[in-house]
Design a protein around this motif. Structure first.
Motif, PDB file in Angstrom:
ATOM      1  N   ARG B  36       0.864  -1.181   0.000  1.00 33.36           N
ATOM      2  CA  ARG B  36       0.000   0.000   0.000  1.00 33.36           C
ATOM      3  C   ARG B  36       0.902   1.233   0.000  1.00 33.36           C
ATOM      4  NH1 ARG B  36      -2.233   2.701   4.555  1.00 33.36           N
ATOM      5  NH2 ARG B  36      -3.863   4.164   3.958  1.00 33.36           N
ATOM      6  N   GLN B  37       0.549   2.186  -0.839  1.00 33.91           N
ATOM      7  CA  GLN B  37       1.363   3.383  -0.975  1.00 33.91           C
ATOM      8  C   GLN B  37       0.499   4.619  -0.806  1.00 33.91           C
ATOM      9  OE1 GLN B  37       3.177   3.896  -4.861  1.00 33.91           O
ATOM     10  NE2 GLN B  37       4.848   5.124  -4.041  1.00 33.91           N
ATOM     11  N   GLU B  38       0.981   5.553   0.004  1.00 29.67           N
ATOM     12  CA  GLU B  38       0.303   6.827   0.179  1.00 29.67           C
ATOM     13  C   GLU B  38       1.094   7.897  -0.580  1.00 29.67           C
ATOM     14  OE1 GLU B  38      -1.371   7.811   3.938  1.00 29.67           O
ATOM     15  OE2 GLU B  38      -0.997   5.799   4.719  1.00 29.67           O
ATOM     16  N   PRO B  39       0.440   8.995  -0.942  1.00 27.84           N
ATOM     17  CA  PRO B  39       1.122  10.048  -1.729  1.00 27.84           C
ATOM     18  C   PRO B  39       2.404  10.525  -1.055  1.00 27.84           C
ATOM     19  CG  PRO B  39      -1.232  10.454  -1.658  1.00 27.84           C
ATOM     20  CD  PRO B  39      -0.980   9.304  -0.717  1.00 27.84           C
ATOM     21  N   GLY B  40       3.473  10.604  -1.835  1.00 29.78           N
ATOM     22  CA  GLY B  40       4.745  11.101  -1.329  1.00 29.78           C
ATOM     23  C   GLY B  40       5.544  10.105  -0.517  1.00 29.78           C
ATOM     24  N   TYR B  87      -2.931   0.608  -4.031  1.00 30.31           N
ATOM     25  CA  TYR B  87      -2.635  -0.779  -3.684  1.00 30.31           C
ATOM     26  C   TYR B  87      -1.928  -1.434  -4.863  1.00 30.31           C
ATOM     27  CZ  TYR B  87      -5.424  -0.232   0.472  1.00 30.31           C
ATOM     28  OH  TYR B  87      -5.889   0.195   1.696  1.00 30.31           O
ATOM     29  N   LEU B  88      -0.795  -2.033  -4.572  1.00 26.62           N
ATOM     30  CA  LEU B  88       0.052  -2.631  -5.597  1.00 26.62           C
ATOM     31  C   LEU B  88       0.277  -4.107  -5.304  1.00 26.62           C
ATOM     32  CD1 LEU B  88       2.652   0.232  -5.467  1.00 26.62           C
ATOM     33  CD2 LEU B  88       1.391  -0.328  -7.541  1.00 26.62           C
ATOM     34  N   CYS B  89       0.092  -4.944  -6.317  1.00 28.54           N
ATOM     35  CA  CYS B  89       0.513  -6.328  -6.171  1.00 28.54           C
ATOM     36  C   CYS B  89       1.859  -6.485  -6.869  1.00 28.54           C
ATOM     37  CB  CYS B  89      -0.505  -7.310  -6.745  1.00 28.54           C
ATOM     38  SG  CYS B  89      -0.784  -7.208  -8.522  1.00 28.54           S
ATOM     39  N   ALA B  90       2.652  -7.415  -6.397  1.00 27.75           N
ATOM     40  CA  ALA B  90       3.980  -7.628  -6.960  1.00 27.75           C
ATOM     41  C   ALA B  90       4.314  -9.111  -6.884  1.00 27.75           C
ATOM     42  CB  ALA B  90       5.021  -6.808  -6.206  1.00 27.75           C
ATOM     43  N   GLY B  91       4.765  -9.648  -7.994  1.00 29.90           N
ATOM     44  CA  GLY B  91       5.123 -11.055  -8.050  1.00 29.90           C
ATOM     45  C   GLY B  91       6.620 -11.236  -8.115  1.00 29.90           C
ATOM     46  N   ALA B  92       7.109 -12.225  -7.399  1.00 35.02           N
ATOM     47  CA  ALA B  92       8.538 -12.533  -7.443  1.00 35.02           C
ATOM     48  C   ALA B  92       8.794 -13.420  -8.645  1.00 35.02           C
ATOM     49  CB  ALA B  92       8.969 -13.225  -6.171  1.00 35.02           C
ATOM     50  N   THR B  98      16.867 -14.574  -9.106  1.00 40.67           N
ATOM     51  CA  THR B  98      16.701 -13.157  -8.873  1.00 40.67           C
ATOM     52  C   THR B  98      15.581 -12.877  -7.890  1.00 40.67           C
ATOM     53  OG1 THR B  98      16.280 -11.020  -9.922  1.00 40.67           O
ATOM     54  CG2 THR B  98      15.154 -12.904 -10.846  1.00 40.67           C
ATOM     55  N   GLY B  99      15.742 -11.835  -7.102  1.00 41.39           N
ATOM     56  CA  GLY B  99      14.678 -11.413  -6.204  1.00 41.39           C
ATOM     57  C   GLY B  99      13.844 -10.323  -6.818  1.00 41.39           C
ATOM     58  N   LYS B 100      13.958 -10.143  -8.140  1.00 37.56           N
ATOM     59  CA  LYS B 100      13.244  -9.076  -8.828  1.00 37.56           C
ATOM     60  C   LYS B 100      11.742  -9.216  -8.642  1.00 37.56           C
ATOM     61  CE  LYS B 100      13.077  -9.139 -13.409  1.00 37.56           C
ATOM     62  NZ  LYS B 100      13.588  -8.989 -14.789  1.00 37.56           N
ATOM     63  N   LEU B 101      11.083  -8.101  -8.374  1.00 34.19           N
ATOM     64  CA  LEU B 101       9.640  -8.041  -8.243  1.00 34.19           C
ATOM     65  C   LEU B 101       9.033  -7.414  -9.486  1.00 34.19           C
ATOM     66  CD1 LEU B 101       9.158  -6.844  -4.555  1.00 34.19           C
ATOM     67  CD2 LEU B 101       8.426  -9.034  -5.509  1.00 34.19           C
ATOM     68  N   ILE B 102       7.967  -8.045  -9.990  1.00 36.39           N
ATOM     69  CA  ILE B 102       7.197  -7.500 -11.096  1.00 36.39           C
ATOM     70  C   ILE B 102       5.943  -6.883 -10.491  1.00 36.39           C
ATOM     71  CG2 ILE B 102       6.068  -7.988 -13.288  1.00 36.39           C
ATOM     72  CD1 ILE B 102       9.062  -8.655 -13.265  1.00 36.39           C
ATOM     73  N   PHE B 103       5.735  -5.577 -10.719  1.00 38.09           N
ATOM     74  CA  PHE B 103       4.604  -4.886 -10.127  1.00 38.09           C
ATOM     75  C   PHE B 103       3.449  -4.744 -11.114  1.00 38.09           C
ATOM     76  CE2 PHE B 103       5.578  -3.197  -5.927  1.00 38.09           C
ATOM     77  CZ  PHE B 103       6.932  -3.465  -5.827  1.00 38.09           C
ATOM     78  N   GLY B 104       2.232  -4.810 -10.577  1.00 33.62           N
ATOM     79  CA  GLY B 104       1.063  -4.422 -11.343  1.00 33.62           C
ATOM     80  C   GLY B 104       0.983  -2.902 -11.407  1.00 33.62           C
ATOM     81  N   GLN B 105       0.003  -2.414 -12.191  1.00 32.15           N
ATOM     82  CA  GLN B 105      -0.114  -0.959 -12.401  1.00 32.15           C
ATOM     83  C   GLN B 105      -0.705  -0.258 -11.195  1.00 32.15           C
ATOM     84  OE1 GLN B 105      -1.656  -3.382 -14.211  1.00 32.15           O
ATOM     85  NE2 GLN B 105      -1.894  -2.734 -16.333  1.00 32.15           N
ATOM     86  N   GLY B 106      -1.294  -1.009 -10.276  1.00 28.42           N
ATOM     87  CA  GLY B 106      -1.848  -0.415  -9.079  1.00 28.42           C
ATOM     88  C   GLY B 106      -3.343  -0.155  -9.163  1.00 28.42           C
ATOM     89  N   THR B 107      -3.982  -0.146  -8.012  1.00 25.04           N
ATOM     90  CA  THR B 107      -5.395   0.213  -7.870  1.00 25.04           C
ATOM     91  C   THR B 107      -5.486   1.368  -6.894  1.00 25.04           C
ATOM     92  OG1 THR B 107      -6.202  -2.034  -8.276  1.00 25.04           O
ATOM     93  CG2 THR B 107      -7.652  -0.545  -7.051  1.00 25.04           C
ATOM     94  N   THR B 108      -6.005   2.492  -7.385  1.00 30.45           N
ATOM     95  CA  THR B 108      -6.191   3.656  -6.522  1.00 30.45           C
ATOM     96  C   THR B 108      -7.546   3.552  -5.846  1.00 30.45           C
ATOM     97  OG1 THR B 108      -4.820   5.046  -7.953  1.00 30.45           O
ATOM     98  CG2 THR B 108      -6.313   6.168  -6.436  1.00 30.45           C
ATOM     99  N   LEU B 109      -7.528   3.463  -4.522  1.00 32.33           N
ATOM    100  CA  LEU B 109      -8.753   3.327  -3.741  1.00 32.33           C
ATOM    101  C   LEU B 109      -9.046   4.620  -3.008  1.00 32.33           C
ATOM    102  CD1 LEU B 109     -11.064   1.706  -2.436  1.00 32.33           C
ATOM    103  CD2 LEU B 109      -9.443   1.005  -0.661  1.00 32.33           C
ATOM    104  N   GLN B 110     -10.261   5.096  -3.172  1.00 33.75           N
ATOM    105  CA  GLN B 110     -10.722   6.277  -2.441  1.00 33.75           C
ATOM    106  C   GLN B 110     -11.947   5.875  -1.630  1.00 33.75           C
ATOM    107  OE1 GLN B 110     -12.840   9.431  -4.623  1.00 33.75           O
ATOM    108  NE2 GLN B 110     -11.442  10.894  -3.686  1.00 33.75           N
ATOM    109  N   VAL B 111     -11.861   6.023  -0.320  1.00 33.68           N
ATOM    110  CA  VAL B 111     -12.982   5.691   0.552  1.00 33.68           C
ATOM    111  C   VAL B 111     -13.526   6.998   1.126  1.00 33.68           C
ATOM    112  CG1 VAL B 111     -13.773   4.392   2.545  1.00 33.68           C
ATOM    113  CG2 VAL B 111     -11.901   3.493   1.143  1.00 33.68           C
ATOM    114  N   LYS B 112     -14.758   7.294   0.780  1.00 31.89           N
ATOM    115  CA  LYS B 112     -15.368   8.555   1.203  1.00 31.89           C
ATOM    116  C   LYS B 112     -16.082   8.377   2.534  1.00 31.89           C
ATOM    117  CE  LYS B 112     -16.317   9.611  -3.631  1.00 31.89           C
ATOM    118  NZ  LYS B 112     -17.392   9.841  -4.622  1.00 31.89           N
ATOM    119  N   PRO B 113     -15.933   9.358   3.424  1.00 29.00           N
ATOM    120  CA  PRO B 113     -16.617   9.259   4.731  1.00 29.00           C
ATOM    121  C   PRO B 113     -18.137   9.368   4.588  1.00 29.00           C
ATOM    122  CG  PRO B 113     -15.117  11.154   4.661  1.00 29.00           C
ATOM    123  CD  PRO B 113     -15.113  10.530   3.296  1.00 29.00           C
TER     124      PRO B 113
END
Lengths: 112, 113
Positions: B36-40, B87-92, B98-113
């Motif tokens: 999981r990645q947050e901005p910055g 949210y990013l998935c990554a496969g070894a 090699t320990g190289k990880l292949i990443f997906g493009q990501g899913t941006t999730l916005q949860v509104k209050p």
């Protein structure tokens, strides 16, 4: 520090100039990765260092990109003759147990 | 070339709803991770799954690795605004040592209050 440290956090450079990005991994981590991330996108693999083994350079996009890891610790990613398409966030990660990686905050590179 | 495709790319939901993010590939991976990645900030590891069919739970998050180790899903129950992020998935890579990880493009999730 407890985490992966990258410097600078932001870098603006003119097209054609060379830049160096630095990564201080977590102490004792034998593996180190460099990735590149465009805005809101997934991560693009660049290079992987593991101990004294030859690095996996298969992700470096061109010969303008190079990286070294001195003494099995600090790493420097160098981009020569920067182009606008090099603008991105460059992320470094280290690992004691690959492929579980701990990432730094990244260096945001802007080429103008 | 090993690729990972994530879906959906963007998800905007109300607090309390459930959601599932998918990560698919035609390749077999030795393990798969979710970040999981947050901005910055850099991505933060949430979980690693290794065995085909494995299910792991982390509070309201449930992760599953496909039987054939080619796909994975992340299910969030009763989403909260604090779950907002990329949210990013990554496969070894299964090739060589090699320990190289292949990443997906990501899913941006916005949860509104």
């Amino acid at each position: 520090g407890a985490g992966v440290s990258q410097s600078p956090s932001n870098k603006v450079t003119e097209k054609g100039k060379d830049v160096e990005l630095r990564c201080d991994p977590i102490s004792g981590h034998t593996a180190l990765y460099w990735y590149r991330q465009s805005l809101g996108q997934g991560l693009e693999f660049l290079i992987y260092f593991q101990g004294n083994s030859a690095p996996d350079k298969s992700g470096l996009p061109s010969d303008r990109f190079s990286a070294e890891r001195t003494g099995g610790s600090v790493s420097t990613l160098t981009i020569q003759r920067t182009q606008q398409e090099d603008s991105a966030v460059y992320l470094c990660a280290s690992s004691l147990n690959p492929p579980e990686a701990f990432f730094g905050q990244g260096t945001r590179l802007t080429v103008v | 070339t090993q690729l990972l495709e994530q879906s959906p790319q963007f998800l905007s939901i109300q607090e309390g709803e459930n959601l599932t993010v998918y990560c698919n590939s035609s390749s077999v991976f030795s393990s798969l991770q979710w970040y999981r990645q947050e901005p910055g900030e850099g991505p933060v590891l949430l979980v690693t799954v290794v065995t085909g069919g494995e299910v792991k739970k982390l509070k309201r998050l449930t992760f599953q690795f496909g039987d054939a180790r080619k796909d994975s899903s992340l299910h969030i129950t009763a989403a909260q605004p604090g779950d907002t992020g990329l949210y990013l998935c990554a496969g070894a890579s299964n090739a060589g040592n090699t320990g190289k990880l292949i990443f997906g493009q990501g899913t941006t999730l916005q949860v509104k209050p």
